[in-house]
Design a protein around this motif. Structure first.
Motif, short mmCIF file in Angstrom:
data_model
loop_
_atom_site.label_atom_id
_atom_site.label_comp_id
_atom_site.label_asym_id
_atom_site.label_seq_id
_atom_site.Cartn_x
_atom_site.Cartn_y
_atom_site.Cartn_z
N PRO A 2 23.73 50.45 61.82
CA PRO A 2 23.16 51.56 62.58
C PRO A 2 21.62 51.52 62.60
CG PRO A 2 24.87 52.34 61.10
CD PRO A 2 24.63 50.90 60.78
N ALA A 4 19.32 53.83 62.14
CA ALA A 4 18.63 54.51 61.04
C ALA A 4 18.54 53.62 59.81
CB ALA A 4 19.33 55.82 60.70
N TYR A 59 15.57 60.27 57.01
CA TYR A 59 16.26 60.02 58.27
C TYR A 59 17.55 59.23 58.04
CZ TYR A 59 17.04 58.27 63.03
OH TYR A 59 17.59 57.94 64.24
N ALA A 60 17.47 58.16 57.26
CA ALA A 60 18.65 57.35 56.98
C ALA A 60 19.68 58.15 56.18
CB ALA A 60 18.27 56.08 56.23
N ARG A 62 20.22 61.32 56.28
CA ARG A 62 20.91 62.26 57.17
C ARG A 62 21.94 61.54 58.04
NH1 ARG A 62 18.71 67.39 60.01
NH2 ARG A 62 20.39 67.75 61.48
N GLN A 63 21.54 60.38 58.58
CA GLN A 63 22.45 59.64 59.46
C GLN A 63 23.63 59.03 58.71
OE1 GLN A 63 22.14 59.60 62.85
NE2 GLN A 63 20.47 61.02 62.51
N ALA A 64 23.37 58.52 57.49
CA ALA A 64 24.41 57.84 56.72
C ALA A 64 25.11 58.76 55.73
CB ALA A 64 23.80 56.65 55.98
N ARG A 65 24.69 60.02 55.69
CA ARG A 65 25.30 61.03 54.82
C ARG A 65 25.27 60.63 53.34
NH1 ARG A 65 29.56 64.09 58.46
NH2 ARG A 65 28.72 63.45 60.45
#
Length: 101
Positions: A2, A4, A59-60, A62-65
């Motif tokens: 991804p 992010a 940011y990462a 949030r995107q990758a949880r």
């Protein structure tokens, strides 16, 4: 991979490289006493990449949880020299796609 995580990886590596440049510049400034050009160049570069790394972790995450513990470790790894490389390797190993035959 991804976007992010790719951005996080590039920023983590760049931040570590800027740390190395700053450490070399500090050696020449304080130990060899041959001038402060390296610190003048790598100081602002490292400062900008340090802030960018913190943003990339968030940011990462949030995107990758990522878990809160992982986020805290990622943020703390911004302080010791080259620790972002260790954290980047750890995180990317967890997110690597399994190899199928």
């Amino acid at each position: 991979m991804p976007t992010a995580l790719r951005l996080f990886r590039y920023v983590a590596i760049a931040e570590a490289c800027s740390w190395a440049g700053l450490l070399i510049g500090m050696y020449f400034k304080y130990v060899a006493a041959t001038g402060d050009l390296g610190v003048k160049i790598f100081g602002p570069v490292h400062g900008a990449l340090f802030v960018l790394y913190l943003a990339a972790v968030l940011y990462a995450a949030r995107q990758a949880r990522w878990s809160r513990a992982t986020i805290v470790v990622g943020l703390v790894c911004s302080v010791p020299p080259l620790a972002t490389l260790w954290f980047e390797r750890r995180v990317m190993a967890r997110h690597r796609e399994p190899v199928t035959a």
